[in-house]
Design a protein around this motif. Sequence first.
Motif: not given
Length: 267
Positions: A25-43
Amino acid sequence: MPKITKIEVQKKNKERFNLFLDGEFEMGIDIDTLVKFNLKKGQIVEPKDMELIQKHEHYRLGINMAIQYLSYKKRTEKEVRQHLAKNEISDTAIQQVIDYCYKEMYINHDDYAESLKNTMLNTTDKGPEIYKQKLYQVGIEPNIIANYVALYEEEQSLEAVIGVAEKIMRTKKGLASKVKQKVLQSLIQKGYSMEVAQQALGELDFTQDEEAIDQLLANDLEKVYTKQRRKYDGQMLVMKTIESLMRKGYKYDKIKIKLEESGISDG
């Protein structure tokens, strides 16, 4: 390089996610952060990317904190800044949050001043000066304060001030001159200007008949004399009693007569 191995929705908040790097576990993020950086598994996430993600998440934390704080009542920029600083949001993020709140109209000082004006006029007995102090304390700009204080004075009728003065007058005791002085002082303390306070006093009837004045003097004489007897006797007692009664507004000759009637003129 660290790799995103899992992104899961938090159980208590469906708009927040747990970010895992290399199985940890690294950190909690909100949906805006997830979308802004286009975060996804394997990245693959480089250190500079994580720094940007962390800064943005800190900013998003500040926004959510500010919105929740603003949801209870209208707030000013100064109040929001203090709230965020108290909750350890960085200065850089605070400024970004403030800019966002202005853009979205979550902070609007004209609206704040208008709302406070209406609330105070409808629910309190306070004058323009108290209203002015409240605006100043929460950081409203001087030009906005000046505009809305003028509106406050315009919208607060003299009849309303007279009503406040009447209520105060009913709670005060003593000679008319002293009661009038006490009412004036109370009006000033409540934030009314000297001019408006005196106008209101001019509409009240402070007259007292001789019988009422005589009874007031008799009552005050008893209280003052009893108090002074604890420290003085003889002529000093009489003198101190007279001095105290004169400070209350009674005339010397009236006091002397009442002292003689009470049989204590010689102490």
